[in-house]
Design a protein around this motif. Structure first.
Motif, PDB file in Angstrom:
ATOM      1  N   MET A   1      11.784  71.665  56.414  1.00 53.33           N
ATOM      2  CA  MET A   1      12.152  71.019  55.080  1.00 53.33           C
ATOM      3  C   MET A   1      11.410  71.545  53.627  1.00 53.33           C
ATOM      4  N   LEU A   2      12.063  71.844  52.733  1.00 50.09           N
ATOM      5  CA  LEU A   2      11.325  71.989  51.512  1.00 50.09           C
ATOM      6  C   LEU A   2      10.392  71.270  51.065  1.00 50.09           C
ATOM      7  N   GLU A   3       9.375  71.252  50.337  1.00 49.30           N
ATOM      8  CA  GLU A   3       8.291  70.241  50.039  1.00 49.30           C
ATOM      9  C   GLU A   3       9.008  69.149  49.426  1.00 49.30           C
ATOM     10  N   ASN A   4       9.822  69.227  48.489  1.00 47.12           N
ATOM     11  CA  ASN A   4      10.475  68.117  47.771  1.00 47.12           C
ATOM     12  C   ASN A   4      11.896  67.653  48.293  1.00 47.12           C
ATOM     13  N   THR A   5      11.951  67.315  49.370  1.00 42.16           N
ATOM     14  CA  THR A   5      13.344  66.936  49.727  1.00 42.16           C
ATOM     15  C   THR A   5      13.151  65.720  50.641  1.00 42.16           C
ATOM     16  N   TRP A   6      14.244  65.095  51.000  1.00 40.82           N
ATOM     17  CA  TRP A   6      14.281  63.895  51.714  1.00 40.82           C
ATOM     18  C   TRP A   6      15.143  63.967  53.030  1.00 40.82           C
ATOM     19  N   PHE A   7      15.029  63.278  54.003  1.00 38.95           N
ATOM     20  CA  PHE A   7      15.829  63.395  55.231  1.00 38.95           C
ATOM     21  C   PHE A   7      15.682  61.981  56.012  1.00 38.95           C
ATOM     22  N   SER A   8      16.792  61.432  55.943  1.00 41.66           N
ATOM     23  CA  SER A   8      16.885  59.873  56.519  1.00 41.66           C
ATOM     24  C   SER A   8      18.421  59.749  56.845  1.00 41.66           C
ATOM     25  N   VAL A   9      18.244  58.469  57.966  1.00 35.68           N
ATOM     26  CA  VAL A   9      19.586  58.016  57.918  1.00 35.68           C
ATOM     27  C   VAL A   9      20.309  57.112  57.057  1.00 35.68           C
ATOM     28  N   ILE A  10      19.557  57.113  56.109  1.00 37.78           N
ATOM     29  CA  ILE A  10      20.280  56.124  54.979  1.00 37.78           C
ATOM     30  C   ILE A  10      19.375  56.530  53.307  1.00 37.78           C
TER      31      ILE A  10
ATOM     32  N   ALA B   1       8.949  65.331  53.371  1.00 35.11           N
ATOM     33  CA  ALA B   1       8.541  66.205  54.488  1.00 35.11           C
ATOM     34  C   ALA B   1       7.266  65.987  55.047  1.00 35.11           C
ATOM     35  N   PRO B   2       6.346  65.767  54.145  1.00 31.46           N
ATOM     36  CA  PRO B   2       4.995  65.529  54.822  1.00 31.46           C
ATOM     37  C   PRO B   2       4.921  64.183  55.916  1.00 31.46           C
ATOM     38  N   ASP B   3       5.723  63.318  55.476  1.00 32.05           N
ATOM     39  CA  ASP B   3       5.698  62.124  56.416  1.00 32.05           C
ATOM     40  C   ASP B   3       6.500  62.544  57.770  1.00 32.05           C
ATOM     41  N   LEU B   4       7.560  63.311  57.485  1.00 29.47           N
ATOM     42  CA  LEU B   4       8.381  63.586  58.887  1.00 29.47           C
ATOM     43  C   LEU B   4       7.718  64.663  59.509  1.00 29.47           C
ATOM     44  N   LYS B   5       6.868  65.526  59.151  1.00 30.17           N
ATOM     45  CA  LYS B   5       6.041  66.328  59.755  1.00 30.17           C
ATOM     46  C   LYS B   5       5.112  65.541  60.436  1.00 30.17           C
ATOM     47  N   GLU B   6       4.355  64.672  60.088  1.00 29.31           N
ATOM     48  CA  GLU B   6       3.242  63.983  60.849  1.00 29.31           C
ATOM     49  C   GLU B   6       4.020  63.130  61.898  1.00 29.31           C
ATOM     50  N   LEU B   7       5.368  62.772  61.610  1.00 28.38           N
ATOM     51  CA  LEU B   7       5.742  61.962  62.607  1.00 28.38           C
ATOM     52  C   LEU B   7       6.408  62.754  63.969  1.00 28.38           C
ATOM     53  N   GLY B   8       6.398  64.189  63.682  1.00 25.53           N
ATOM     54  CA  GLY B   8       6.953  65.148  64.541  1.00 25.53           C
ATOM     55  C   GLY B   8       8.572  65.341  64.597  1.00 25.53           C
ATOM     56  N   VAL B   9       9.099  65.123  63.351  1.00 26.43           N
ATOM     57  CA  VAL B   9      10.667  65.002  63.295  1.00 26.43           C
ATOM     58  C   VAL B   9      10.964  66.388  62.758  1.00 26.43           C
ATOM     59  N   ILE B  10       9.983  67.066  61.886  1.00 26.09           N
ATOM     60  CA  ILE B  10      10.345  68.464  61.760  1.00 26.09           C
ATOM     61  C   ILE B  10       9.323  69.287  61.984  1.00 26.09           C
ATOM     62  N   ASP B  11       9.362  70.794  61.748  1.00 26.27           N
ATOM     63  CA  ASP B  11       8.460  71.708  62.308  1.00 26.27           C
ATOM     64  C   ASP B  11       7.677  72.081  61.270  1.00 26.27           C
ATOM     65  N   GLU B  12       8.143  72.384  60.020  1.00 27.01           N
ATOM     66  CA  GLU B  12       7.325  73.028  58.961  1.00 27.01           C
ATOM     67  C   GLU B  12       7.688  72.315  57.581  1.00 27.01           C
ATOM     68  N   VAL B  13       6.902  72.078  56.801  1.00 33.40           N
ATOM     69  CA  VAL B  13       7.136  72.122  55.534  1.00 33.40           C
ATOM     70  C   VAL B  13       6.968  73.036  54.699  1.00 33.40           C
ATOM     71  N   ILE B  14       7.992  73.608  53.824  1.00 35.33           N
ATOM     72  CA  ILE B  14       7.878  74.775  53.232  1.00 35.33           C
ATOM     73  C   ILE B  14       7.403  74.402  51.888  1.00 35.33           C
ATOM     74  N   PRO B  15       6.210  74.986  51.340  1.00 36.47           N
ATOM     75  CA  PRO B  15       5.977  74.899  50.032  1.00 36.47           C
ATOM     76  C   PRO B  15       6.749  75.276  48.903  1.00 36.47           C
ATOM     77  N   GLU B  16       6.908  74.653  48.057  1.00 35.15           N
ATOM     78  CA  GLU B  16       7.750  74.926  46.775  1.00 35.15           C
ATOM     79  C   GLU B  16       7.034  75.275  45.483  1.00 35.15           C
ATOM     80  N   VAL B  17       7.764  76.245  44.727  1.00 41.15           N
ATOM     81  CA  VAL B  17       7.030  76.558  43.647  1.00 41.15           C
ATOM     82  C   VAL B  17       6.752  75.352  42.660  1.00 41.15           C
ATOM     83  N   LYS B  18       5.595  75.503  41.919  1.00 43.94           N
ATOM     84  CA  LYS B  18       5.088  74.342  40.925  1.00 43.94           C
ATOM     85  C   LYS B  18       6.102  73.529  40.277  1.00 43.94           C
TER      86      LYS B  18
END
Length: 314
Positions: free
Chosen positions: A215-224, A251-268
């Motif tokens: 996931m890119l750093e400033n994205t979201w992924f959810s069932v709703i 992305a940071p939350d889902l990385k901690e939960l093990g849903v995703i593998d990597e958080v891809i840093p975004e440009v400022k």
């Protein structure tokens, strides 16, 4: 139309004042270097305070930025010789999903991604990035083709959800999504999924079953979506911000939960501020994933995918 978000307003005001100061220096031939340096330091400090402490809702807003790079923006920056393929061979071609064959540093790959528009005309053409059943069937056709020719699959996820219209339901929307999820779980080639914007509901899951999910750093992924969750929980879609802050969808939350593998840093400030630089960060992640997954046999790649999903949440 302003291209900044509400929480960025103090930063925009400071940048405007710096611009005014620069113009004043030029027009009046005076040296205000010290004042400019102080302004630049204030801007840098404020940028750090804002972008290093983003709330989940602010990340959702960045993911929805109208200038955010889309699948078709990334493809020419990441791949060579892209050839788009069309149609599901049953009903028609869904322009909310683009797919085809390309090369990544000389390696043939299959690309599939959701595509939204930049303006009203393009959004209507792309159905606002919300695929119909034929879009998911097209995606599955290309994935099965990739398996036949032993090509890795790379998907780009960016959708508010599958299209909920009556026609889509009549053409088998839920079945198309379910079939994709089922078939992707057993494909014998590496699958890399990348959330580049919004990743909502079954619309995202239908091309989101992979060996690696990034996931890119400033994205979201959810069932709703947050607004839909708020409407269910509190009968008020305007409480989307509250829902986003509680749902663990970033992305940071889902990385901690093990849903995703990597958080891809975004440009400022978000990927929309520099497409080329953001594509470079994506390229490195894709390259590393392909190198790692290339060591697995066909049977092992399926087992790797199954094991990944079994341990989520442990």
């Amino acid at each position: 139309m302003n291209n900044y978000l509400e929480f960025e307003k103090p930063l925009v005001e400071l940048r405007d004042k710096l611009s005014e100061l620069q113009n004043f220096m030029v027009d009046n031939n005076v040296d205000l270097s010290n004042e400019m340096l102080k302004f630049e330091q204030r801007i840098e400090k404020l940028e750090s305070e804002i972008y290093n402490n983003l709330t989940p809702w602010q990340r959702v807003q960045i993911a929805r930025h109208p200038k955010r790079p889309t699948t078709l923006d990334y493809i020419p920056l990441l791949f060579e010789n892209f050839m788009e393929l069309h149609g599901d061979r049953y009903y028609g071609d869904d322009k909310a999903i683009v797919g085809g064959i390309a090369k990544f540093e000389g390696l043939p790959v299959t690309l599939i991604g959701q595509q939204r528009g930049r303006d009203t005309k393009e959004n209507i053409l792309r159905n606002f990035g919300m695929p119909n059943p034929e879009g998911y069937r097209k995606a599955l056709r290309l994935m099965k083709q990739a398996e036949k020719f032993n090509r890795p699959i790379i998907t780009f996820i960016d959708t508010k959800g599958a299209f909920p219209g009556k026609d889509a339901e009549e053409r088998g929307q839920s079945r198309a999504i379910a079939e994709n999820i089922f078939e992707m779980s057993g494909l014998k080639v590496p699958i890399i999924c990348i959330i580049i914007g919004e990743g909502a509901s079954g619309g995202a899951l239908a091309i989101g079953v992979g060996n690696h999910i990034h996931m890119l750093e400033n994205t979201w992924f959810s069932v709703i979506a947050p607004e839909s969750a708020a409407n269910i929980l509190w009968k008020d879609s305007l409480k989307g911000q509250l829902a986003a802050n509680l749902m663990k969808i970033t992305a940071p939350d889902l990385k901690e939960l093990g849903v995703i593998d990597e958080v891809i840093p975004e440009v400022k400030g978000g990927a929309h501020n520099n497409h080329n630089e953001q594509a470079l960060a994506l390229k490195n992640i894709i390259k590393n994933s392909l190198i790692e997954l290339s060591t697995y046999s066909a049977e092992s790649i399926v087992e790797h995918r199954h094991k990944k999903y079994r341990v989520i949440g442990e």
